[in-house]
Design an enzyme around this catalytic site. Structure first.
Site, PDB file in Angstrom:
ATOM      1  N   CYS A 176       3.433  -2.951   2.799  1.00  0.00           N
ATOM      2  CA  CYS A 176       2.893  -4.306   2.768  1.00  0.00           C
ATOM      3  C   CYS A 176       3.880  -5.337   3.312  1.00  0.00           C
ATOM      4  CB  CYS A 176       2.440  -4.639   1.341  1.00  0.00           C
ATOM      5  SG  CYS A 176       1.373  -6.090   1.300  1.00  0.00           S
ATOM      6  N   GLU A 228       0.638   3.535  -3.049  1.00  0.00           N
ATOM      7  CA  GLU A 228       0.883   3.738  -4.498  1.00  0.00           C
ATOM      8  C   GLU A 228      -0.421   3.511  -5.262  1.00  0.00           C
ATOM      9  OE1 GLU A 228       1.603   1.020  -2.951  1.00  0.00           O
ATOM     10  OE2 GLU A 228       0.957  -0.657  -4.212  1.00  0.00           O
ATOM     11  N   HIS A 269      -1.546  -0.010   0.553  1.00  0.00           N
ATOM     12  CA  HIS A 269      -0.867   0.388  -0.685  1.00  0.00           C
ATOM     13  C   HIS A 269      -1.096   1.843  -1.074  1.00  0.00           C
ATOM     14  CE1 HIS A 269       0.645  -3.607  -1.905  1.00  0.00           C
ATOM     15  NE2 HIS A 269      -0.337  -4.010  -1.108  1.00  0.00           N
TER      16      HIS A 269
END
Ligand SMILES: Nc1ncnc2c1ncn2[C@@H]1O[C@H](COP(=O)(O)OP(=O)(O)O)[C@@H](O)[C@H]1O
Ligand SMILES: Nc1ncnc2c1ncn2[C@@H]1O[C@H](COP(=O)(O)OP(=O)(O)O)[C@@H](O)[C@H]1O
Ligand SMILES: [Mg+2]
Ligand SMILES: [Mg+2]
Lengths: 396, 1102
Positions: free
Chosen positions: A254, A346, A344
């Site tokens: 990001c 994660e 993202h």
């Protein structure tokens, strides 16, 4: 129930009732299209100084628990929902969302017009706004909205990042890699995903310099997500250049992707209304595979899509693109170990399609270890001295 | 990857007749598939025995076979058409099972036809519960503890191991057929017995019961690049234990955190990959323990399913269409999302609204059937609604059901709390209503949760609805705009608000309009407004801003038929869809209003604009208003959607809405017995002697005047609801006592019952000057069996020219007398040379699609044009109707089409677990129909039977037992069966008659006689043991008597259990014999509708 209103900088007014804390708040209003994960969203530091509007109509159904937050506090500047839950119903729920917002003093509004708001922002772009349950005169509120700072040019990472370095130990028993992670607004899940893979993660403040980072002699370096305008993050760009010059494996997410882009000499720009949701199709340009991914960004990197390009650190390419709007979603160095993604992996909240990227990072560190084992002596620090070559955009 | 060039032609298998658990959602998916594959330039070959479907319209495929769906017939089609591939995943379980059979019979290999979508092994892995369980566990996920059993002994052992209660579930079935809960060994014998019989692989799964857990479903799609997306998550409001098809379901899931949802998503994706559904859609069900979160995978369907249709309508993501594209080689990222146009299909829809689906049941039609909801699906249809909140969507959905008492009400005092809590503990139709009443009566959310397992979040939403009701009721303060808006945002209708304030619906509406409280219409856009939507798929909500586009062309609003129910199903959707297609072509902007997610009419690209809305006066008026705001409404069509829109006609007109076609006044002339009587008199058309009664006394008086037997029924009903043949005063008085809604303007109709009359169905088109006789159908069974339940033949097989001419004249007189503009359906009974008029329906009928296919004329299209002012002459000129002649003057060598009804008896059992009686009567009970078409009646009839119930036997044992009145007529056909080599078994009386006529019939013991001294089994036993191949049993005696009738009942239910063809009328027997002869001759071929049509056209030309 107290009346509340949302006023946009272009003068549009929405009426509703207060949700969470009563009071007044300002920020950039953005919409998030995720149907799940409001708790992760609220605690995502990238939302710092933003008023987040949820397009999903029912928010708070599963209450709040202590396991799902992405940071130690609620980060959003304000919260806009349509229909707050009256009861929390989930076996993990510990409190109601309303109570949580009140506890954290987060001002919110529950209003019917969330879809109208989304359509408005979609067409006119993210903009400054204010939510108030104390002001009754829209005009007065509008004046204060116009006086509030905007997102463009905002340097916010330092405001949300940790002040002290801290360590997240490996979760596999043994420590395979040591990662230096620069916190620009890092989410809890990110070091967790690395720790799951045997990384010991040292999380450093946003102000960390190349020297601070390399002093840890890490196997790999990570730059996190975070709020604000990448064009202000000169310090981080400089730090990253040092790291890359030292040839350390790099991974960015990001905001980290945007800084990587700038470090490579690319520009960044503000998207009209950004990507915020958990259903964005991102294509890996090498495999053609599509990952459904979690997004939260209002800025993007401006990079050539038509093939590899030269950078101060060798050739690089755009590795991922967003199929919805063709926007750059990932960068990769071809001659050195370094890559980053705008979205993202994660994934909290969001789908897990992209967690493989953490394995790639590990593989990269593995390879680097093997290499340096092969020819000892070429250790990093002095490499930093050489400093990074200047680029047109330096100091912009 | 672009589309595969090696595929030139594809065979698509449809899902056959509408049955419980497999309804018109597969017409929707099949139609989409046909459309896209044709658009891709492939040659599309379709087989589906169901003529009422839109997919079987000649224009949707290159070769359309309305033939039985079984390996034998499909092989013939394959041999003839030589398709490159077979797409089995869009025709429900029927198609999937047929594909498996074809593979196992080596047919696919022989003609090298590739299975696309899901290959044989994938189907096995997905459908075989044992293999599937293995897969799930290999992925580290959990299934319920279970044992697979193939024999009753294994079953008993298994139950001992798992402990009662256990769930019994057969493999390779759908809609939970043959499954259920066994609480003890007796249950187990019954359910597992049926289960073993129901499963094509005679295999059942015994499973630990996880009743009460939360139930979820995910709809997924996968492409050949292994990209997987989740289209929709669905949460069942009714927890585990109630079949999803019978549950109230909600999209998206409401009570999962992201962590839990993502875990479910991960498992689902792992499963679809491991099972190897290589391209297309699939559906996976999960159960989650409410207090531990433990997750269990229930099952997967490696195909487009009922839920896929729901998911498509709920998200705007056209699953079937995309699945078809994926099957021919495209990948998700290559296919545009045709709602946004600018984004690809490789994304996951996100919703900014809530979707609620509610089931519709028909227990009233099966007296004695156990209404408890269980793992075995019992609903016959469903309604879906969209709102910006759960309460709004739920209340819209409930009123979409169009069922008395379906909507929440606050008028009557709730029954005692204990009773309610007791009653809601067992799932049943209308439970939610009791839940609401219980909460009203002061039950805590905790108590209700304890009793039902319904998630507290949902219960609280219902509490919120009750609170709003209380707020509205406060009569001291006025109904402010704010109050009304709040109520509307919770889905309250004007009617409900009226009840709470004891105001009429009209008054509330006027007040609401005066206060400017009106709905806006929002777009279903797959992306929560992130991108601009191109597809006008709208739903109403009391929200901020309206998104209805400005129209340019004159608009026609078509009112659909709402949820499927017995008597009103896909046939009506067929007519609506055709009207939409043809009026678009004719230059109108077509606007569809409907609330049935299973249908083609609610596909967003069927009409120029779709409103997914309830079909109530209020909701329709608001749609009309919204459309008038944005353009010119040329008219509203109420004639095609069956009784639902017809019932609104007058009220709409009174509210100033332009109704096209037959005027509401004319509709009244046909629907009101008094007025209709005058129409008949004026045209001096004979009708059965009749009268109307509003009290038992009147009824008895009338009956005695016109003479028993009489046929009684309420007025304004469809499907013969509440209709009975009554033989004496006592029964009549009883009927009047129980008859629902008897009032001066809703009297009970008493007709002389015509014995032994031939019933004739007619569909005709009238433009004010010319009559076009669409088709004349002769029923196989005699009058007294509902037209919807009896088989019929077109052209009529025994009617002479002069009969047909009389029918034409009578029909014309009726059309003129009533003032029909468009379609009309008439039922006649021909008795002792007199042509009686039974009824006339000034609307499209159930038989329109059948007639259209049998005569190769698009009747519904023509009707729509006539309603908009075109003339029959004009349509003949345009070629929509044939240049000369009509359905009454079909050429001699026109093919013969036989329609057969399909009845759902196998799905219903009484509380003791015995089947319900299967005899036919004037009340319609069939859920669907099939068509057999061929050159001669026998073959056509044989095909219709094969399609509906499985092939007629050509050898073996026939059991005959008929009522005295049938004994004469039975002799000849039974003799023929004996000549054909059948062994004849009969009950004593029947056997005597047969023997006297030289048919050697073996006597078997009646059920009532019990097993003989020498252990001779009763007929029921022999049927159950599968020793009988065909049963001929006509009911004895009037319902009053017991003995013989019970025998018949036992025999017929045994037949259903074993799935043995069972003929219950002598006319049926005669037809069956012709069919058997045809099959024995072995000259049963296959021919596509396109071929039939061209032959017919040539014949006509000559
Ligand atoms: N082990 C179980 N315990 C309780 N209910 C069950 C169990 N397994 C299935 N059910 C219920 O039975 C219904 C039908 O089961 P399912 O496997 O979906 O069969 P079908 O193929 O007919 O959809 C499910 O929707 C669920 O509510
Ligand atoms: N007078 C009658 N004599 C014999 N059978 C009748 C008579 N009236 C109706 N029926 C039977 O009852 C069935 C249903 O009656 P109908 O008027 O068609 O009701 P619906 O409106 O449900 O179609 C008819 O199909 C016919 O078989
Ligand atoms: Mg199921
Ligand atoms: Mg009828």
């Amino acid at each position: 129930m107290t009346d509340a209103m949302l006023v946009l900088e272009d003068g549009r007014v929405f009426h509703g009732v207060a949700f969470g804390a009563e009071g007044e708040t300002f920020g950039e209003v953005v919409f998030n299209t995720g149907m799940t994960g409001y708790q992760e969203t609220l605690t995502d530091p990238s939302y710092h100084r933003q008023i987040v509007a949820m397009t999903a109509p029912h928010i708070g159904n599963t209450g709040v628990n202590d396991l799902d937050p992405e940071s130690f506090r609620i980060q959003v500047a304000g919260y806009v929902v349509r229909q707050p839950a009256r009861v929390a119903s989930n076996w993990r729920a510990q409190r109601s969302l309303d109570a949580e917002l009140k506890a954290h003093g987060v001002v919110g509004i529950a209003m019917p017009g969330t879809r109208a708001l989304t359509r408005h922002l979609r067409d006119r772009g993210a903009m400054r706004a204010g939510v108030s349950s104390v002001e009754t005169d829209p005009q007065a509120l509008l004046q204060r909205v116009l006086a509030s700072p905007g997102m463009a040019g905002a340097d916010l990472a330092a405001e949300v990042a940790t002040k002290e370095a801290y360590v997240v130990p490996s979760r596999t028993g043994e420590t395979r890699f040591r990662v230096a992670a620069v916190d620009l607004g890092i989410k809890a899940m990110t070091p967790f995903r690395m720790a799951e893979r045997g990384c010991e993660v040292t999380v450093l403040p946003a102000t960390a310099t190349a020297e601070d980072i390399l002093a840890l002699d890490p196997d790999g370096v990570f730059f996190s997500n975070g709020p604000g305008d990448p064009s202000t993050a000169d310090a981080q760009v400089h730090a990253l250049r040092g790291v890359l010059a030292a040839g350390r494996p790099f991974f960015g997410i990001c905001f980290g992707n945007q800084i990587f882009g700038r470090a490579l000499g690319l520009g960044t720009y503000k998207l009209r209304f950004g990507h915020r949701g958990v259903n964005q199709p991102v294509q890996d340009r090498r495999t053609g595979r599509v990952e459904i991914s979690a997004h939260n960004h209002g800025f993007a990197v401006d990079a050539p899509l038509d093939g590899p390009f030269e950078t101060p650190f060798g050739r690089a390419e755009v590795s991922h693109v967003n199929l919805n709007d063709g926007c750059v979603e990932g960068l990769r160095l071809l001659d050195r170990p370094g890559f980053s993604v705008q979205y993202h992996p994660e994934a909290a909240a969001g789908p897990h399609d992209s967690t493989l990227l953490f394995d790639q990072f590990c593989a990269m560190m593995q390879a680097a270890q093997a290499a340096s084992a092969a020819e000892p002596g070429t250790s990093a620090p002095n490499a930093a001295e050489q400093g990074a070559p200047a680029t047109p955009e330096e100091g912009a | 990857m672009p589309r595969r060039e090696d595929l030139k032609s594809v065979l698509i298998i449809g899902s056959g007749p509408i049955v419980i658990g497999q309804a018109c959602e597969f017409d929707y998916s099949g139609t989409q598939a046909c459309r896209v594959l044709k658009a891709e330039g492939l040659r599309v070959i379709l087989v589906n025995s169901n003529p009422a479907t839109i997919m079987t319209d000649p224009e949707f495929a290159d070769a359309t076979y309305v033939e039985p769906i079984n390996a034998e017939t499909v092989e013939k089609i394959i041999a003839k058409e030589r398709p490159d591939a077979l797409l089995p995943t869009l025709g429900g379980q029927t198609a999937l099972n047929c594909a498996v059979a074809l593979h196992e019979a080596g047919v696919l290999e022989k003609y090298n036809v590739e299975l696309i979508g899901a290959d044989f092994d994938a189907i096995q892995r997905g459908e075989n519960r044992e293999i599937f369980k293995g897969i799930v566990e290999s992925l580290g996920a959990e299934c319920a503890r279970s044992v697979i059993c193939h024999t009753m002994d294994e079953v008993l052992a298994g139950a001992a191991e798992l402990g009662y209660p256990v769930v019994v579930r057969p493999s390779f079935t759908m809609g939970g057929l043959g499954s259920g809960f066994a609480y003890d060994e007796a249950d187990l014998h019954r359910i597992a017995g049926a289960g073993l019989a129901a499963s094509p692989t005679s295999e059942v799964l015994l499973e630990e019961s996880i009743t009460g857990w939360k139930e979820y479903e995910l709809e997924l799609m996968r492409d050949r690049n292994d990209n997987v997306v989740v289209i929709c998550s669905i949460e069942n409001l009714d927890p585990m234990g109630v079949h999803t098809g019978d549950s109230i379901t909600v999209a998206p899931a409401m009570t999962l955190t992201d962590r839990e949802y993502q875990h479910m998503r991960d498992v689902a994706i792992a499963v679809i990959r491991k099972v190897g559904v290589d391209t297309g859609g699939c559906n996976i069900q999960f159960a989650i323990h409410p207090s531990t979160g433990r997750m269990i995978v229930i099952e997967m369907n490696p195909r487009v399913s009922r839920s896929s249709a729901l998911a498509s309508k709920a998200t705007g993501f056209p699953i079937a269409k995309i699945a078809a594209r994926l099957a021919v080689g495209y990948t998700l990222d290559e296919i545009p999302n045709d709602i946004t146009k600018v984004t690809p299909a490789s994304f996951e829809p996100t919703l900014d609204y809530v979707v609620v689906k509610v089931p519709r049941f028909a227990f009233e039609k099966f007296p004695g059937a156990d209404p408890t909801l269980t793992t075995h699906m019992k609903s016959v249809g469903e309604a879906m609604a969209i709102g910006r909140s759960f309460p709004e969507a739920l209340q819209k959905a409930l009123r979409s059901l169009e069922q008395k008492g379906a909507s929440f009400s606050w008028s009557d005092v709730p029954p005692p709390l204990e009773e309610l809590l007791e009653s809601i503990a067992t799932p049943h139709d209308g439970r939610l209503h009791e839940v609401q009443q219980a909460l009203l009566a002061g039950a805590t959310i905790g108590q209700v949760y304890q009793a039902t397992g319904i998630d507290p979040w949902f219960l609280d939403q219902i509490v919120a609805i009750n609170e709003v009701a209380a707020d509205i009721r406060l009569s001291d303060d006025a109904l402010t705009a704010a109050k009304l808006e709040n109520a509307k945002r919770h889905g309250f209708s004007d009617v409900q608000i009226g009840q709470l304030r004891s105001l009429s619906e009209e008054v509330v509406r006027e007040l609401r309009h005066a206060l400017g409280v009106r709905p806006v219409y929002l777009t279903v856009d797959t992306c929560a407004a992130e991108f601009a939507a191109q597809t006008p798929y709208l739903y109403s909500s009391y929200d901020e801003e309206s998104e209805v586009p400005i129209g340019t062309r004159p608009k026609v609003i078509i009112l659909g038929s709402g949820p499927n129910r017995i008597g009103q199903g896909v046939e009506f959707d067929y007519s609506c869809v055709h009207a939409s297609f043809t009026l678009s072509e004719a230059g109108y902007e077509t606007v569809m209003v409907n609330c049935n997610p299973e249908t083609v009419s609610t596909d967003y690209d069927t009409s120029d604009r779709l409103y997914f809305e309830p079909l109530t006066l209020e909701d329709v008026l608001e749609v009309v208003h919204a459309e008038q705001q944005t353009g010119v409404v040329a008219g509203v069509i109420v004639q095609l959607g069956g009784q639902t829109p017809l019932g609104l006609a007058q009220k709409l007109k009174d509210a100033g809405v332009p109704i096209v076609g037959t005027s509401p006044e004319s509709i009244h002339l046909a629907e009101d017995r008094g007025a209709f009587g005058r129409v008949l008199a004026a045209g001096n058309l004979p009708a059965p002697k009749h009268g109307t009664a509003t009290s038992a006394e009147e009824a008895v008086a009338i009956a005695n005047e016109i003479g028993y037997p009489v046929l009684v029924r309420p007025s304004y009903v469809l499907g013969g609801r509440g209709m009975e043949i009554v033989y004496d005063d006592a029964t009549l008085t009883g009927y009047m006592a129980t008859a629902t809604e008897v009032s001066a303007d809703r009297p009970v109709l008493v007709d002389r019952f015509l014995d032994e009359a031939i019933e004739i169905d007619v569909d005709a088109l009238y433009d004010g000057a010319d009559l076009y006789l669409g088709g004349v159908m002769e029923h196989i069974e005699e009058a007294g069996i509902h037209s919807g339940d009896s088989a019929c033949a077109l052209p009529p097989i025994t009617l002479g020219r002069e009969n047909i001419e009389r029918i034409r004249e009578s029909t014309l007189k009726l059309a003129q007398g009533i003032g029909v503009r468009g379609l009309m359906n008439v039922q006649y009974a021909l008795s002792a040379g007199v042509l009686y008029v039974l009824e006339a329906n000034p609307r499209a009928s159930r038989t329109v699609p059948f007639v259209s296919k049998a005569t190769a004329v698009p009747l519904a299209k023509a009707a729509a044009r006539v309603m908009m002012g075109a003339t029959v002459a004009q349509l003949r000129a345009e070629g929509i109707l044939p240049p000369t002649g009509d359905g009454g003057t079909l050429p001699l060598d026109a093919p013969i089409a036989v329609k057969e009804a399909v009845l759902p008896f196998n799905r219903f059992r009484n509380a003791e677990g015995q089947g319900v009686d299967t005899i036919l009567g004037p009340e319609m009970r069939s859920t669907g129909e099939v068509m057999g078409i061929d050159e001669v009646f026998g073959t056509a009839y044989a095909k219709s039977q094969a399609a509906a119930y499985g092939s007629l036997p050509t050898k073996g044992r026939v059991f005959v037992s008929v009522a005295n009145r049938d004994k004469r007529t039975m002799i000849f056909p039974v003799k023929r069966l004996a000549d054909l080599g059948f062994e004849i078994l009969a009950t004593e009386g029947t056997a005597e008659v047969l023997r006297r006529n030289g048919v050697h019939a073996k006597i078997v013991r009646k059920h009532s006689e019990g097993t003989g001294p020498g252990g001779e089994p009763t007929v029921v036993r022999r049927v159950l043991d599968g020793e009988v191949d065909l049963i001929v049993n006509t009911p004895f005696g009037s319902p009053g008597q017991s003995g013989p009738r019970v025998d018949g009942y036992e025999i017929r239910t045994a037949a259903v259990v074993r799935g043995i063809p069972c003929v219950t009328t002598v006319q049926g027997l005669a037809a069956a014999v012709q069919g058997i002869e045809a099959v024995t001759r072995g000259d049963v071929g296959v021919r596509s509708l396109q071929e039939h049509a061209s032959r017919l056209r040539n014949a006509w030309a000559e």
